[in-house]
Design an enzyme around this catalytic site. Structure first.
Site, mmCIF file in Angstrom:
data_model
loop_
_atom_site.group_PDB
_atom_site.id
_atom_site.type_symbol
_atom_site.label_atom_id
_atom_site.label_comp_id
_atom_site.label_asym_id
_atom_site.label_seq_id
_atom_site.Cartn_x
_atom_site.Cartn_y
_atom_site.Cartn_z
ATOM 1 N N THR A 233 0.869 -1.180 0.000
ATOM 2 C CA THR A 233 0.000 0.000 0.000
ATOM 3 C C THR A 233 0.904 1.228 0.000
ATOM 4 O O THR A 233 1.631 1.459 0.971
ATOM 5 C CB THR A 233 -0.898 0.018 1.253
ATOM 6 O OG1 THR A 233 -1.647 -1.195 1.280
ATOM 7 C CG2 THR A 233 -1.854 1.204 1.213
ATOM 8 N N LYS B 79 -7.880 1.712 -3.242
ATOM 9 C CA LYS B 79 -7.609 1.309 -1.852
ATOM 10 C C LYS B 79 -7.717 2.511 -0.897
ATOM 11 O O LYS B 79 -8.346 2.425 0.155
ATOM 12 C CB LYS B 79 -6.212 0.695 -1.770
ATOM 13 C CG LYS B 79 -5.689 0.549 -0.364
ATOM 14 C CD LYS B 79 -5.497 -0.857 0.081
ATOM 15 C CE LYS B 79 -5.160 -0.902 1.560
ATOM 16 N NZ LYS B 79 -5.122 -2.189 2.131
ATOM 17 N N LYS C 28 -1.755 5.258 8.443
ATOM 18 C CA LYS C 28 -0.942 5.248 7.215
ATOM 19 C C LYS C 28 -1.840 5.482 5.990
ATOM 20 O O LYS C 28 -1.547 6.315 5.138
ATOM 21 C CB LYS C 28 -0.215 3.900 7.078
ATOM 22 C CG LYS C 28 0.528 3.778 5.751
ATOM 23 C CD LYS C 28 1.113 2.391 5.495
ATOM 24 C CE LYS C 28 1.664 2.348 4.064
ATOM 25 N NZ LYS C 28 2.237 1.066 3.698
HETATM 26 P P1 NAD Z 1 6.020 -5.828 7.399
HETATM 27 O O1 NAD Z 1 6.798 -4.706 7.972
HETATM 28 O O2 NAD Z 1 5.645 -6.987 8.261
HETATM 29 O O3 NAD Z 1 6.820 -6.435 6.120
HETATM 30 C C1 NAD Z 1 7.607 -5.696 5.253
HETATM 31 C C2 NAD Z 1 8.836 -6.537 4.920
HETATM 32 O O4 NAD Z 1 9.637 -5.845 3.948
HETATM 33 C C3 NAD Z 1 9.751 -6.764 6.136
HETATM 34 O O5 NAD Z 1 9.976 -8.161 6.298
HETATM 35 C C4 NAD Z 1 11.036 -6.010 5.785
HETATM 36 O O6 NAD Z 1 12.219 -6.628 6.311
HETATM 37 C C5 NAD Z 1 11.002 -6.063 4.267
HETATM 38 N N1 NAD Z 1 11.820 -5.032 3.633
HETATM 39 C C6 NAD Z 1 11.956 -3.723 3.980
HETATM 40 N N2 NAD Z 1 12.787 -3.102 3.120
HETATM 41 C C7 NAD Z 1 13.195 -4.036 2.228
HETATM 42 C C8 NAD Z 1 14.045 -4.006 1.089
HETATM 43 N N3 NAD Z 1 14.660 -2.878 0.721
HETATM 44 N N4 NAD Z 1 14.237 -5.148 0.397
HETATM 45 C C9 NAD Z 1 13.604 -6.298 0.771
HETATM 46 N N5 NAD Z 1 12.795 -6.401 1.832
HETATM 47 C C10 NAD Z 1 12.583 -5.272 2.545
HETATM 48 O O7 NAD Z 1 4.726 -5.164 6.741
HETATM 49 P P2 NAD Z 1 3.353 -5.899 6.284
HETATM 50 O O8 NAD Z 1 2.363 -5.836 7.387
HETATM 51 O O9 NAD Z 1 3.693 -7.211 5.668
HETATM 52 O O10 NAD Z 1 2.845 -4.874 5.186
HETATM 53 C C11 NAD Z 1 3.407 -4.816 3.888
HETATM 54 C C12 NAD Z 1 2.577 -3.894 3.037
HETATM 55 O O11 NAD Z 1 1.222 -4.363 2.989
HETATM 56 C C13 NAD Z 1 2.498 -2.450 3.562
HETATM 57 O O12 NAD Z 1 2.558 -1.571 2.464
HETATM 58 C C14 NAD Z 1 1.163 -2.414 4.274
HETATM 59 O O13 NAD Z 1 0.601 -1.111 4.299
HETATM 60 C C15 NAD Z 1 0.344 -3.332 3.404
HETATM 61 N N6 NAD Z 1 -0.813 -3.957 4.073
HETATM 62 C C16 NAD Z 1 -0.678 -4.483 5.326
HETATM 63 C C17 NAD Z 1 -1.779 -5.074 5.931
HETATM 64 C C18 NAD Z 1 -1.677 -5.675 7.316
HETATM 65 O O14 NAD Z 1 -2.726 -5.958 7.910
HETATM 66 N N7 NAD Z 1 -0.476 -5.910 7.842
HETATM 67 C C19 NAD Z 1 -3.010 -5.131 5.255
HETATM 68 C C20 NAD Z 1 -3.099 -4.630 3.961
HETATM 69 C C21 NAD Z 1 -1.985 -4.041 3.381
#
Ligand code: NAD
Length: 287
Positions: free
Chosen positions: A87, A162, A237
């Site tokens: 997102t 979204k 966010k």
């Molecule tokens: P998270 O922080 O658990 O996961 C993100 C991952 O990206 C981490 O494991 C981190 O180490 C990795 N990362 C960061 N920089 C990196 C790079 N340069 N190269 C490779 N890996 C890298 O976050 P999440 O909850 O999995 O959310 C991910 C996305 O999904 C976000 O944009 C969030 O807004 C969206 N989202 C989350 C949810 C939710 O409920 N958690 C729901 C819908 C959408």
């Protein structure tokens, strides 16, 4: 298919696992040490991209998505489809589409809703922006990771859908919480308020399906001490993203701005961090 998956966090890890379980050959990369059953581990972005038919990213924010996608297009094969499921702001989404286009690659922005539960169960909803050809190629993978994929339009349309949806959600949740709070002050029973409003013109998803009052309506995070669910900081966010988009496009979104301010105060100084976004009711009740 040979799939590269970058960003194996709370959402990305179960999504990558589901693709592997469905028989795809998945190679994963994350800057953190992540080991996933059935997913081959890559030591670099290039290794997760070279020779792949599809590369999917699930990353924290627009700046990281832009940086990672710049590396992806440098390493991708000419036939590779690039799908960003994070997102992020509409501008970043469009910028990474342009990167792909310049390199002659197909790309999609495909943010998901349904949270970590939906990611685990493979029941996410994807809102997708990009060309028909790119959507057709990505669709079978959305069908594994989710239960619904809506092609919303051209580049950035998925992110636009979204943030518009989540702006409605943020505003409507605050409205429902304020109504319960007012009902309390007026001596109106919460159950009576629910029975009337949920079957009247006040009905909405925040009330009928995700009721913020414990013990009222269907089971929701309110019945589990407001453990998320959908955390207040994730709502903040998304409301920040909708305000950035409103400024950029000149749209008047007064209620959206007010909802953002309320969630910002709740997360930063109101004890809301790590709590479900419906805990605004508890905050109003306790002052
Ligand atoms: P998270 O922080 O658990 O996961 C993100 C991952 O990206 C981490 O494991 C981190 O180490 C990795 N990362 C960061 N920089 C990196 C790079 N340069 N190269 C490779 N890996 C890298 O976050 P999440 O909850 O999995 O959310 C991910 C996305 O999904 C976000 O944009 C969030 O807004 C969206 N989202 C989350 C949810 C939710 O409920 N958690 C729901 C819908 C959408």
């Amino acid at each position: 298919m040979k799939i590269g998956f970058i960003g194996l966090g709370n959402m990305g890890a179960p999504m990558a696992r589901n693709l592997a379980k469905a028989g795809h050959e998945v190679t994963g990369y994350d800057t953190a040490e992540v080991v996933l059953e059935g997913v081959r581990k890559a030591g670099s972005i290039a290794e997760a991209v070279r020779g792949m038919e599809v590369v999917i990213t699930m990353l924290p924010n627009g700046a990281i998505v832009r940086a990672v996608h710049a590396d992806i297009v440098g390493a991708a094969d000419p036939e590779t489809l690039i799908v960003d499921c994070s997102t992020v702001d509409v501008e970043s989404a469009r910028a990474v589409h342009q990167l792909a286009e310049k390199a002659g690659l197909l790309s999609l922005d495909a943010p998901a809703s349904g949270g970590t539960g939906g990611a685990e169960a493979g029941t996410l909803t994807f809102m997708v922006g990009g060309s028909d050809a790119a959507f057709a190629k990505g669709r079978p993978l959305f069908d594994i990771m989710g239960q619904k994929a809506v092609h919303c339009g051209a580049a950035g349309a998925g992110q636009a859908a979204k943030i518009c949806n989540n702006m409605i959600l943020g505003i409507s949740m605050i409205g429902v919480c304020e109504a319960f709070h007012l009902a309390d002050r007026l001596g109106l029973d919460r159950q009576a308020m629910f029975d009337v409003a949920s079957t009247s013109s006040g009905s909405c998803w925040s009330l009928n399906t995700y009721c913020p009052a414990p013990g009222v309506g269907p089971k929701s995070p309110a019945d589990n001490d407001y453990k998320p669910g959908f955390a207040a900081e994730l709502m903040l966010k998304d409301l920040d993203l909708s305000q950035a988009a409103a400024q950029e496009s000149g749209a008047a979104t007064e209620m959206g701005r007010h909802a953002r301010d309320i969630y910002k105060a709740f997360v930063e100084e109101g004890g809301g961090r790590g709590r479900d976004f419906s805990a605004i009711l508890e905050k109003l009740t306790n002052g």
